[in-house]
Design a protein around this motif. Structure first.
Motif, PDB file in Angstrom:
ATOM      1  N   GLY A  59       0.788  -1.219   0.000  1.00 49.59           N
ATOM      2  CA  GLY A  59       0.000   0.000   0.000  1.00 49.59           C
ATOM      3  C   GLY A  59       0.819   1.267   0.000  1.00 49.59           C
ATOM      4  O   GLY A  59       0.267   2.365   0.038  1.00 49.59           O
ATOM      5  N   ARG A 105      -3.656   0.448  -4.167  1.00 53.72           N
ATOM      6  CA  ARG A 105      -4.555   0.312  -3.036  1.00 53.72           C
ATOM      7  C   ARG A 105      -5.894  -0.227  -3.528  1.00 53.72           C
ATOM      8  O   ARG A 105      -6.220  -0.047  -4.713  1.00 53.72           O
ATOM      9  CB  ARG A 105      -4.735   1.662  -2.314  1.00 53.72           C
ATOM     10  CG  ARG A 105      -3.437   2.142  -1.664  1.00 53.72           C
ATOM     11  CD  ARG A 105      -3.662   3.370  -0.799  1.00 53.72           C
ATOM     12  NE  ARG A 105      -2.390   3.774  -0.191  1.00 53.72           N
ATOM     13  CZ  ARG A 105      -1.888   4.995  -0.254  1.00 53.72           C
ATOM     14  NH1 ARG A 105      -2.549   5.951  -0.878  1.00 53.72           N
ATOM     15  NH2 ARG A 105      -0.737   5.288   0.316  1.00 53.72           N
ATOM     16  N   ALA A 114      -4.757  -1.814   0.285  1.00 53.81           N
ATOM     17  CA  ALA A 114      -3.703  -2.690   0.776  1.00 53.81           C
ATOM     18  C   ALA A 114      -4.351  -3.791   1.607  1.00 53.81           C
ATOM     19  O   ALA A 114      -5.004  -3.508   2.611  1.00 53.81           O
ATOM     20  CB  ALA A 114      -2.713  -1.904   1.630  1.00 53.81           C
TER      21      ALA A 114
END
Length: 317
Positions: A152, A170, A172
């Motif tokens: 992320g 993203r 994550a």
């Protein structure tokens, strides 16, 4: 497929083993790409099996695993979904990382990705556009890129195949455990270096025990470890003698064995016995795969109920 009579023996509970789990697998020849797939997914959820694992073959009838996992996850609340295996070389690792992270988040972490190099088949190799000699190198680099994506955080990567600057992907995922298979020395070393779990196929308990020892040695060399409950095995099974054509394929794959038919139990009782033998050497994650699939949704549901009667009592933890 003829119905196998469930075992009447009383399963024993393995000692000193946590979280023994049993899931089902669909092979590359499965024809479950219509409403029958929904019936199988619903039955696995209802019968409280651990997971469903989907194979990949571009030129076969098996559904695309990513699409099938998303469809199945949307119908269920508890069942996990894995790939056995998804081909990695030839895919865009950033795009695939985004797709898997999305599915993992939407399914509350019920995703079990397992990756492979791809079948040694001209059609498959053309589809993925990767020469056989390049597969292993591309695999290692692509997986490293995907790991970075799943952090992320922004990352840069400049390797032999992929080049990125300040890329961020993203959502994550809270956790993304990657499973790999294989029992060849190079495959075991790759598991030890890169994997979070091991799921080989066409192996015996002695193979699993020896393979795990090698993996743990490689893990130690790289200052990492694999959780005890992340050592698994995929077990194909049938309803009688192994077909001659399949026996010939196995003989080429396992020339070290005098009797390759022992790799495929032919009854529920034999399958239960094999699972117990694997548990005795520390294997806790099981994917059982019928080599002769039922021909209808109703047949699948009946088969899975018989499987639950025979196999679910083996689960502990």
């Amino acid at each position: 497929m003829s119905t196998i009579t469930p075992s009447t023996s009383t399963p024993h509970e393995p000692h000193d083993v946590a979280k023994v789990r049993i899931g089902f697998g669909l092979g590359t020849r499965t024809r479950l790409h219509d409403e029958s797939f929904a019936a199988v997914v619903d039955a696995l959820e209802e019968l409280d099996f651990d997971s469903l694992w989907l194979s990949e073959r571009i030129s076969g009838d098996a559904p695309d695993p990513l699409v099938a996992m998303a469809y199945g996850a949307g119908r269920t609340e508890r069942l996990k979904f894995g790939t056995s295996v998804m081909v990695l070389p030839g895919r865009n690792p950033v795009v695939l990382a985004k797709e898997l992270a999305t599915l993992a988040s939407m399914s509350s972490g019920r995703l079990l990705p397992a990756f492979g190099l791809g079948a040694v088949d001209p059609i498959e190799q053309q589809a993925f556009g990767v020469e056989r000699s390049e597969r292993a190198r591309i695999f290692d680099e692509a997986l490293a890129v995907m790991r970075a994506c799943w952090s992320g955080e922004p990352f840069s990567h400049h390797g032999d195949r992929f080049h990125y600057d300040d890329v961020v992907v993203r959502p994550a995922p809270a956790r993304m455990d990657v499973w790999l298979g294989g029992i060849a020395p190079s495959e075991l070393r790759r598991v030890g270096r890169l994997a979070d779990g091991w799921l080989p196929s066409f192996v015996l308990p002695a193979d699993a025990e020896a393979g795990r020892a090698t993996i743990e040695q490689v893990c130690a060399e790289h200052d990492r470890e694999i959780d005890d409950d992340h050592y698994g095995v995929l077990i194909p099974y049938g309803s009688g003698p192994v077909p001659d054509a399949l026996a010939a394929v196995l003989a080429r794959r396992r020339p070290d064995l005098d009797d390759v038919t022992q790799l495929i139990p032919g009854s529920w009782e034999a399958l239960v016995s094999m699972v117990r033998a694997f548990v005795d050497v520390g294997t806790t994650k099981f994917v059982v795969l019928p080599i002769d699939e039922p021909g209808s949704a109703e047949g699948w549901v009946t088969h899975l109920r018989d499987a639950a009667d025979a196999l679910r009592p083996l689960e502990v933890g």
